[in-house]
Design a protein around this motif. Sequence first.
Motif, PDB file in Angstrom:
ATOM      1  N   GLN A 113      29.062  54.654  -0.481  1.00 14.15           N
ATOM      2  CA  GLN A 113      28.271  53.725  -0.116  1.00 14.15           C
ATOM      3  C   GLN A 113      28.715  52.658   0.318  1.00 14.15           C
ATOM      4  OE1 GLN A 113      24.512  53.661  -2.648  1.00 14.15           O
ATOM      5  NE2 GLN A 113      25.134  51.551  -3.040  1.00 14.15           N
ATOM      6  N   ALA A 114      29.542  51.975  -0.298  1.00 15.40           N
ATOM      7  CA  ALA A 114      30.377  50.742   0.179  1.00 15.40           C
ATOM      8  C   ALA A 114      31.075  51.004   1.650  1.00 15.40           C
ATOM      9  CB  ALA A 114      31.483  50.379  -0.664  1.00 15.40           C
ATOM     10  N   TYR A 115      31.373  52.077   2.004  1.00 13.56           N
ATOM     11  CA  TYR A 115      31.849  52.340   3.257  1.00 13.56           C
ATOM     12  C   TYR A 115      30.980  52.357   4.235  1.00 13.56           C
ATOM     13  CZ  TYR A 115      36.681  53.132   1.540  1.00 13.56           C
ATOM     14  OH  TYR A 115      38.305  52.731   1.006  1.00 13.56           O
ATOM     15  N   MET A 116      30.132  53.261   3.968  1.00 16.97           N
ATOM     16  CA  MET A 116      28.664  53.098   4.767  1.00 16.97           C
ATOM     17  C   MET A 116      28.243  51.789   5.104  1.00 16.97           C
ATOM     18  SD  MET A 116      26.596  56.679   3.979  1.00 16.97           S
ATOM     19  CE  MET A 116      25.572  56.665   5.460  1.00 16.97           C
ATOM     20  N   ASN A 117      28.039  51.177   3.987  1.00  9.73           N
ATOM     21  CA  ASN A 117      27.383  49.937   4.290  1.00  9.73           C
ATOM     22  C   ASN A 117      28.469  48.511   5.189  1.00  9.73           C
ATOM     23  OD1 ASN A 117      25.021  48.558   2.808  1.00  9.73           O
ATOM     24  ND2 ASN A 117      25.961  50.092   1.259  1.00  9.73           N
ATOM     25  N   GLU A 118      29.681  48.845   5.046  1.00  7.71           N
ATOM     26  CA  GLU A 118      30.660  48.094   5.531  1.00  7.71           C
ATOM     27  C   GLU A 118      30.733  48.526   7.192  1.00  7.71           C
ATOM     28  OE1 GLU A 118      33.597  45.358   6.336  1.00  7.71           O
ATOM     29  OE2 GLU A 118      32.483  45.536   4.799  1.00  7.71           O
ATOM     30  N   ILE A 119      31.006  49.882   7.405  1.00 15.11           N
ATOM     31  CA  ILE A 119      31.183  50.140   8.844  1.00 15.11           C
ATOM     32  C   ILE A 119      29.993  50.117   9.685  1.00 15.11           C
ATOM     33  CG2 ILE A 119      31.916  52.261  10.195  1.00 15.11           C
ATOM     34  CD1 ILE A 119      33.657  53.256   7.532  1.00 15.11           C
ATOM     35  N   CYS A 120      28.990  50.345   9.019  1.00 11.12           N
ATOM     36  CA  CYS A 120      27.336  50.366   9.784  1.00 11.12           C
ATOM     37  C   CYS A 120      26.781  49.029   9.703  1.00 11.12           C
ATOM     38  CB  CYS A 120      26.821  51.643   9.362  1.00 11.12           C
ATOM     39  SG  CYS A 120      27.721  53.016   9.582  1.00 11.12           S
ATOM     40  N   GLU A 121      27.158  48.199   8.867  1.00  9.22           N
ATOM     41  CA  GLU A 121      26.440  46.766   8.515  1.00  9.22           C
ATOM     42  C   GLU A 121      24.959  46.628   9.696  1.00  9.22           C
ATOM     43  OE1 GLU A 121      26.590  42.486   7.117  1.00  9.22           O
ATOM     44  OE2 GLU A 121      28.278  43.445   7.734  1.00  9.22           O
ATOM     45  N   ASP A 122      25.537  46.512  10.793  1.00  6.15           N
ATOM     46  CA  ASP A 122      24.462  45.896  11.751  1.00  6.15           C
ATOM     47  C   ASP A 122      23.849  47.032  12.421  1.00  6.15           C
ATOM     48  OD1 ASP A 122      24.885  43.326  11.028  1.00  6.15           O
ATOM     49  OD2 ASP A 122      26.791  43.220  12.407  1.00  6.15           O
ATOM     50  N   LYS A 123      24.058  48.267  11.869  1.00  7.01           N
ATOM     51  CA  LYS A 123      23.483  49.521  12.765  1.00  7.01           C
ATOM     52  C   LYS A 123      22.748  50.268  11.540  1.00  7.01           C
ATOM     53  CE  LYS A 123      24.253  49.329  17.010  1.00  7.01           C
ATOM     54  NZ  LYS A 123      23.236  49.205  18.099  1.00  7.01           N
ATOM     55  N   ILE A 124      22.034  49.578  10.517  1.00  6.14           N
ATOM     56  CA  ILE A 124      21.422  50.483   9.521  1.00  6.14           C
ATOM     57  C   ILE A 124      19.779  49.981   9.761  1.00  6.14           C
ATOM     58  CG2 ILE A 124      20.914  50.720   6.798  1.00  6.14           C
ATOM     59  CD1 ILE A 124      23.700  49.671   6.756  1.00  6.14           C
TER      60      ILE A 124
END
Length: 148
Positions: A113-124
């Motif tokens: 979850q942390a990686y998804m939030n970090e990598i995609c932060e502005d594309k969620i």
Amino acid sequence: MSIFYRLFIPDLFPQYDKAVYLDADTIICDDIANLYDTEIGENMFASCPDLSIRYMPLLQKYIKECQGILPAEKYINNGVIVFNMKAFRDKHFVDKFYYLMDKYHFDNVDPDQAYMNEICEDKIYHLPKEWDAMPNESIPEFENPKIV
């Protein structure tokens, strides 16, 4: 290691441009087609905000200070995901994941979850909270949850 499997779904199924992922411990209370039909635009995926972190000061501090996700309410829970699989592949998510995994070696409560939030932060795309009504003793139950 199995918690990371969801991160590879777009690469494992290149024939699809969109998919829904659900954790095994979910109860579906609505037509799942309604979730699939959610228009998420060019965002990499859609999920609900992680409402539990509002009651966990240490995790909020981690999200703000280590990941730089502000406000912390933007942080999503990835138990329910609508993938824009094409965007995941086009933006080379897996390559970025491998890079970060190799660069930073630390334990975390929710690494996938942390990686998804970090990598995609502005594309969620942030789904309405009813699509991931995770039980929490700190908040009242949702009236009409679509997924629990």
